[in-house]
Each structure stands twice: as C-alpha cells, then as structure tokens.
Scaffold this motif. Structure first.
Motif, PDB file in Angstrom:
ATOM      1  N   TYR A 249       5.715 101.793  58.024  1.00 13.04           N
ATOM      2  CA  TYR A 249       5.724 101.309  56.640  1.00 13.04           C
ATOM      3  C   TYR A 249       6.858 100.316  56.419  1.00 13.04           C
ATOM      4  O   TYR A 249       6.638  99.213  55.885  1.00 13.04           O
ATOM      5  CB  TYR A 249       5.857 102.495  55.692  1.00 13.04           C
ATOM      6  CG  TYR A 249       6.097 102.102  54.248  1.00 13.04           C
ATOM      7  CD1 TYR A 249       5.067 101.598  53.462  1.00 13.04           C
ATOM      8  CD2 TYR A 249       7.362 102.229  53.675  1.00 13.04           C
ATOM      9  CE1 TYR A 249       5.283 101.229  52.141  1.00 13.04           C
ATOM     10  CE2 TYR A 249       7.593 101.865  52.359  1.00 13.04           C
ATOM     11  CZ  TYR A 249       6.556 101.364  51.592  1.00 13.04           C
ATOM     12  OH  TYR A 249       6.785 100.993  50.289  1.00 13.04           O
TER      13      TYR A 249
ATOM     14  N   LYS B 109       5.904  96.432  55.569  1.00 17.20           N
ATOM     15  CA  LYS B 109       5.912  96.064  54.150  1.00 17.20           C
ATOM     16  C   LYS B 109       6.563  94.706  53.896  1.00 17.20           C
ATOM     17  O   LYS B 109       6.377  94.131  52.816  1.00 17.20           O
ATOM     18  CB  LYS B 109       6.604  97.142  53.312  1.00 17.20           C
ATOM     19  CG  LYS B 109       8.107  97.194  53.378  1.00 17.20           C
ATOM     20  CD  LYS B 109       8.638  98.330  52.531  1.00 17.20           C
ATOM     21  CE  LYS B 109      10.160  98.357  52.518  1.00 17.20           C
ATOM     22  NZ  LYS B 109      10.740  97.254  51.753  1.00 17.20           N
TER      23      LYS B 109
ATOM     24  N   ILE C 186      -0.614  98.076  50.597  1.00 15.52           N
ATOM     25  CA  ILE C 186      -1.554  98.021  51.729  1.00 15.52           C
ATOM     26  C   ILE C 186      -0.969  98.762  52.923  1.00 15.52           C
ATOM     27  O   ILE C 186      -1.670  99.535  53.606  1.00 15.52           O
ATOM     28  CB  ILE C 186      -1.878  96.559  52.091  1.00 15.52           C
ATOM     29  CG1 ILE C 186      -2.726  95.911  51.002  1.00 15.52           C
ATOM     30  CG2 ILE C 186      -2.604  96.482  53.444  1.00 15.52           C
ATOM     31  CD1 ILE C 186      -3.126  94.483  51.285  1.00 15.52           C
ATOM     32  N   ALA C 187       0.312  98.539  53.202  1.00  7.85           N
ATOM     33  CA  ALA C 187       0.974  99.266  54.289  1.00  7.85           C
ATOM     34  C   ALA C 187       0.917 100.770  54.029  1.00  7.85           C
ATOM     35  O   ALA C 187       0.641 101.563  54.934  1.00  7.85           O
ATOM     36  CB  ALA C 187       2.422  98.801  54.431  1.00  7.85           C
TER      37      ALA C 187
ATOM     38  N   GLY D 281      -2.646 102.108  54.555  1.00  8.74           N
ATOM     39  CA  GLY D 281      -2.934 102.183  55.986  1.00  8.74           C
ATOM     40  C   GLY D 281      -2.272 103.369  56.649  1.00  8.74           C
ATOM     41  O   GLY D 281      -2.867 104.030  57.516  1.00  8.74           O
ATOM     42  N   GLU D 282      -1.046 103.682  56.236  1.00 11.41           N
ATOM     43  CA  GLU D 282      -0.342 104.830  56.821  1.00 11.41           C
ATOM     44  C   GLU D 282      -0.978 106.152  56.384  1.00 11.41           C
ATOM     45  O   GLU D 282      -1.005 107.111  57.165  1.00 11.41           O
ATOM     46  CB  GLU D 282       1.139 104.809  56.434  1.00 11.41           C
ATOM     47  CG  GLU D 282       1.913 103.620  56.972  1.00 11.41           C
ATOM     48  CD  GLU D 282       1.714 103.388  58.457  1.00 11.41           C
ATOM     49  OE1 GLU D 282       1.692 104.375  59.216  1.00 11.41           O
ATOM     50  OE2 GLU D 282       1.556 102.222  58.865  1.00 11.41           O
TER      51      GLU D 282
ATOM     52  N   PRO E 141      -3.029  99.620  58.829  1.00 12.57           N
ATOM     53  CA  PRO E 141      -2.544  98.678  57.809  1.00 12.57           C
ATOM     54  C   PRO E 141      -2.892  97.228  58.137  1.00 12.57           C
ATOM     55  O   PRO E 141      -3.221  96.441  57.234  1.00 12.57           O
ATOM     56  CB  PRO E 141      -1.025  98.890  57.817  1.00 12.57           C
ATOM     57  CG  PRO E 141      -0.817 100.234  58.410  1.00 12.57           C
ATOM     58  CD  PRO E 141      -1.917 100.407  59.400  1.00 12.57           C
TER      59      PRO E 141
ATOM     60  N   TRP F 261      -4.941  94.649  55.801  1.00  9.39           N
ATOM     61  CA  TRP F 261      -4.309  93.375  55.434  1.00  9.39           C
ATOM     62  C   TRP F 261      -5.223  92.199  55.737  1.00  9.39           C
ATOM     63  O   TRP F 261      -5.393  91.292  54.921  1.00  9.39           O
ATOM     64  CB  TRP F 261      -2.989  93.258  56.179  1.00  9.39           C
ATOM     65  CG  TRP F 261      -2.176  92.048  55.858  1.00  9.39           C
ATOM     66  CD1 TRP F 261      -1.966  91.498  54.630  1.00  9.39           C
ATOM     67  CD2 TRP F 261      -1.437  91.255  56.794  1.00  9.39           C
ATOM     68  NE1 TRP F 261      -1.133  90.406  54.733  1.00  9.39           N
ATOM     69  CE2 TRP F 261      -0.792  90.232  56.051  1.00  9.39           C
ATOM     70  CE3 TRP F 261      -1.245  91.312  58.170  1.00  9.39           C
ATOM     71  CZ2 TRP F 261       0.009  89.274  56.658  1.00  9.39           C
ATOM     72  CZ3 TRP F 261      -0.429  90.367  58.772  1.00  9.39           C
ATOM     73  CH2 TRP F 261       0.183  89.354  58.022  1.00  9.39           C
TER      74      TRP F 261
END
Length: 581
Positions: A109, A113, A120-121, A124-125, A394, A398
């Motif tokens: 993250y 980021k 978004i990060a 995704g995590e 992520p 993205w």
C-alpha cells in the motif's frame, strides 16, 4: 456568477473533503489493512497442513532430513516465533504469522499509493488479503511471498533511482528467499527486469551488467549467510546432499516433477479459458449491439446491457463455475483465474504501449515476471498466484481505471468496461465472503465451527466443528492421563500436527510419513532401525482408516512384530502403545 457566499461555502467543503481524504489515506486505510488479516484467526483446528509446519518448528533443532534444509529459514523463523508469548499455542502462532500478511498489505500500500490513487491501492490490497487461502502457519509460503515482494520493490526502486545499494539489497532478499524454500531460485527471473529497464532507458550494456552484478553480489551475500549457519548446524556437506533427496521426490510424487508443475499451471489457465470465451462472446455481442444502436438510445442500451450481467452471473453459477458456499475454494477459484487473466492483459497492454512512463512499464514487467515465477516449485497449479496478489491486484485495478478514463465516452468500449467491472466486483464479493467463512481443513462441507477443545492450553480460544472437538478432547485427555507427553511419536493418516499438539518428538525423520515425498523404503528402513519405543497414532479421516498402501502395510507389520496393542480409539484416532512390563 456565483456569489461570494457560495464560493466560500464550496471552498470550505473542498477543504473538508481534502481533510477526510487525508485521514482515510493516512490512518483509516492502513489501520484496516493491518486489522483485516487478523480477523477470524480463531477459526478452525486442522491437524494436517497447518500444524505440520508447527511440528517442524517445535522440534526444529532436532529435525533431520531434506525438508528441514530445503525450508531452513522458514523453520528457524517459526522456531523463534514459538519463543514469543503464547507462541506455543495455535491461536498465538496464527496471530504472529498473520502479521506477515498485514506487513505485506501495508508494504504494498505504501509503495503503490504514490503511483496510483490511494483508494485503488487499498481496494487491491483488500482483494489480495481476501484471496490468501493458504494457512499462515505454513511459513515457507508466506515468507516466500514477503521476501519476493521486498525483492520486487527494492529492484524497482534501485533501477528507478539508480541506486546500486538497493539492487544489492534486492539480491540479499532473493538469496534469503532461496533458503526459505529452495525452488524460490525461480525468482531469479527478475534479473531480466534489469536489462528490460536498461533498454528502455537507453543505458549502455556495461551499465546494465553492473546493475545485474550488484543484484548477484547481494544474492550471494544473502545465500552465504544462511548457508554458513546450515554448515555450522548440520555440517558442510548437508546442504548439497539435500539435492539428491529432493531429486528423488519426482520418483515417488510425479506432481513435483518440472513437467507436471508446468502442465498443471497451463491446465489451470486452459480450464478457465471456457469462461473467458463466454465473456469474450458477450463483449463481441455488445460491440455489435452498440454499433447498430442509434445514438439517442445509447443510455438505454447501456442500462439494458448492464441488466444482462446478473443473468450471465446466474448462468456461471448454474453451470458450476462458482458457488456461494464460501467454506471451500470453488467460491473463488474461477473468478480468481479470470482476475489473473485481467492482470496479464493489463501488464501486456502497459508493456506494449510506449505512451506509458518507463517506470510504469518496469512495474508491469516485474509483476508479469512475478506471476510467472510464483507457482514454480509448487504442485498446486496457480493457487500460489491467488495467494500472492499484493502488487498485481492494485496494478490491474489501476490499469482498468486508466482504460475507463480514456474510453469512458466511447460507447463501443462499454462492453469491455462492463465485463471488467463484473469480474472485479465478483472477485471483491467472493473474496470477502471466502475470507470470512473459510478455515483450512475444518468445516469445508459447511459444518459450523462453534465448539472448543476445553482445558487444553495449546488450543485455547480456537473454534472447530463439534465432532473434531470431541475427538481431539478424547485423544488429548487420554494422552495426559497416560503420560504420553515427551515420548516419541509416529503419526499416520494426515495428522502430522499431533506431534505439536501432544509435545511428542518425531521418531522418524518425516513428520508426515504418508506423503508421497517420503519413500516407503525409507520408512521401512527407519522403522527397523528404531531403538526406542514410540507411541503410534493413526488418524481416521471421516471415521475411516487410511487406504491400503505399501507404507500402511509397513506400519502394520511394525506394530505386529513389536507386539503393539490398541490402547485407545474414538471416531477420529487410534492409539497404539507397547504393553507395560
């Protein structure tokens, strides 16, 4: 024109939103990523895979055999974790090992980021954590993923910032990772990223080789440090002798042969191709539909197309592509595979488009290599990929976001966007459902895990299904009443965790003798050479004794010759001991 009061109000609202966003990015997202992997850590008691590693950790200093060396650093780490408060309990080890997932989620993250929107990060995590299906106590997997992640980040930073010290550290992490699990040498594929970025940047060949040399030097340094520790503990020739034993695995378990591993990976992708083709047909039909549709009806057409998505999901469910029974892998596997296809497509598009920044194309190449390297050395086809999405998930989100922004007003791209959102949405939904309900090896047929094994410190706080709690309580009570603790033990029938639970050391070199990677001839030789009088516990899976096999016959012959007697039995276990003289 807006009045001064309106402009002032909008300005204050903008400041307030910025403050909220800052709080979310700086505090809320990291706290959630730290806590999410720790939820439900008291669910499930399984004496097979999760506790096999705990047996290896508990008796690591006395362990022998190739597996102790092939996963040396994982065993050392687990042994050290057991020295921490509550490290001798299943709940304690679940907590400590799940912190590795928290660390990976936070590390990814904070790394990502700065390259993409923080939300978004974060999203995704959450997907990456939700798809962590493997028991966290199997440290040779999670340390592999953690160090692999560190290698990727350090390699990326070292190349982007042109800092050889970071490339050396990337090599050190890779060297350590090979000592976590020997097949991790496949991660050396990342060295191609050095030359890829060098070519993108127009570097001279000499500079690229210097960067590669820094990585290799770090690898040798990391490898040599742990190798020296092995030489001190086991002797100089022990590590190289391990390779002969590991090579023999392919003769007793074909799933560990290089050919079998590669074909199983390709077969997994091929199996999902059917569902991917259905989605492709839906995209093509949508493209034709929007080309034929009058422009004044575009909005209505989009609504109609979106209304067809639940029908497609229902079709997938009806054809057995997935289930809503979140206590087994079928709920996530095919959606995860479709997401892997999205990841590969995202990486390929980024790599093939020169309009992307060099740093983005480097990240895409590193993620692509990681997807290729992750399942090598495992006999679980692409399941390791689903367990290691911390950078890939992520990145795919993205790339999809970038595609949506560029194609938002182009109606012909709408079917691709709609199908992508469907996949991501189902991955998110199924992943969270799976994370909240699944426990490896316990309740996999939907049984409720509400029972506890009372009055036993090692399993304090853990919940399991009723029959498992009854069987374990009976076995543990018998062992305590009859003073089995401290005696050596042979287990058979997928119950290697009993050595850990009962604190009974191994009598033979393998804690899980019925695995195919432990040859029957070796088991026979070790039983014949025994000088002690171990207890023998046989696990009855679903109340059934293990299937007939050469090793089962060897064990029965051993019990008969030594005149062992059955001293305890319930629906889950049989205990054999020698009669008292």
């Amino acid at each position: 024109m807006r009045s001064y009061t309106e402009r002032n109000s909008m300005g204050k609202q903008g400041i307030r939103l910025k403050k909220i966003n800052m709080i979310m990015v700086k505090y809320v997202f990291p706290i959630l990523l730290f806590l999410y992997p720790l939820l439900w850590m008291n669910q499930g008691i399984d004496v097979s895979d999760p506790m096999y590693s705990l047996t290896n950790f508990r008796f690591f200093p006395q362990m022998e055999g190739s597996w102790a060396l092939a996963t040396y650093l994982a065993n050392v780490t687990g042994w050290l974790l057991m020295k921490l408060p509550f490290g001798g309990t299943l709940l304690g080890m679940n907590f400590y090992t799940r912190l590795i997932i928290s660390a990976m989620a936070l590390l990814s993250y904070y790394f990502l980021k700065g390259k993409m929107p923080a939300w978004i990060a974060f999203a995704g995590e959450i997907i990456a954590v939700s798809f962590c299906w493997c028991p966290t106590t199997i440290l040779y997997n999670y340390l592999t993923y953690f160090l692999f992640l560190a290698v990727c980040i350090l390699l990326y930073r070292g190349l982007i910032w042109n800092r050889k010290s970071l490339l050396v550290w990337a090599g050190v992490c890779l060297g350590l990772n090979v000592m976590v699990r020997m097949p991790n040498i496949a991660e050396a594929l990342l060295i191609f990223a050095v030359f890829f970025y060098g070519k993108l940047s127009g570097e001279k060949a000499a500079d690229m080789w210097k960067n590669a040399g820094a990585c290799v030097a770090g690898f040798l340094l990391g490898f040599a440090g742990v190798f020296l520790a092995i030489c001190i503990q086991y002797g100089p020739g022990a590590y190289f002798g391990m390779f002969g034993s590991l090579a023999g695995y392919t003769s007793t378990d074909e799933s560990y042969s290089p050919f079998s591993m590669i074909t199983s990976i390709l077969s997994a992708y091929g199996g999902t191709l059917t569902w991917l083709m259905v989605i492709a047909v839906c995209i093509l039909a949508g493209w034709i539909f929007f080309h034929m549709l009058p422009s004044r009806l575009e909005k209505a057409g989009k609504v109609l197309y979106c209304l067809c998505i639940p029908i497609l999901i229902r079709l997938f469910w009806g054809r057995g592509m997935f289930t809503f029974t979140y206590y087994n892998y079928r709920s996530i596997y095919e959606w995860g595979m479709l997401f892997l296809y999205l990841i590969l497509i995202s990486c390929s598009i980024c790599l093939g488009n020169s309009l992307f920044f060099r740093r983005d194309r480097l990240l895409a190449f590193i993620i692509l290599l990681s997807v290729i390297a992750t399942p090598i050395g495992s006999n679980n086809d692409t399941m390791p990929n689903l367990n290691n999405l911390f950078l890939a998930a992520p990145f795919a989100l993205w790339m999809l976001g970038k595609f949506f922004r560029r194609k938002l007003r182009k109606t012909e791209a709408f079917p691709v966007m709609a199908m992508s959102v469907m996949i991501v949405g189902m991955v998110f939904l199924q992943g969270i459902g799976f994370r909240s309900r699944f426990a490896f090896g316990d309740g996999i047929y939907g049984e409720k895990r509400e029972a506890r094994v009372e009055n036993f410190r090692v399993l304090a706080g853990m919940k399991t299904q009723e029959i498992n709690a009854v069987n374990l309580s009976g076995l543990l009570g018998y062992a305590e009443e009859n003073g089995l603790k401290g005696r050596s033990l042979i287990t058979f029938g997928n119950a290697p965790g009993l050595n850990f639970l009962l604190d009974m050391p191994l009598s033979i070199t393998h804690g899980w003798p019925d695995l195919d990677t432990y040859p029957a001839q070796q088991m026979e030789e070790e039983l014949l050479a025994l000088q002690e009088e171990p207890a023998v516990i046989i696990y009855k899976e679903h109340g059934e004794l293990p299937e007939e096999s050469a090793k089962w016959d060897t064990l029965q012959l051993f019990l008969s010759k030594k005149e062992y007697i059955l001293t305890y039995e319930n629906d889950g276990y049989q205990v054999y001991t020698l009669p008292e003289t």
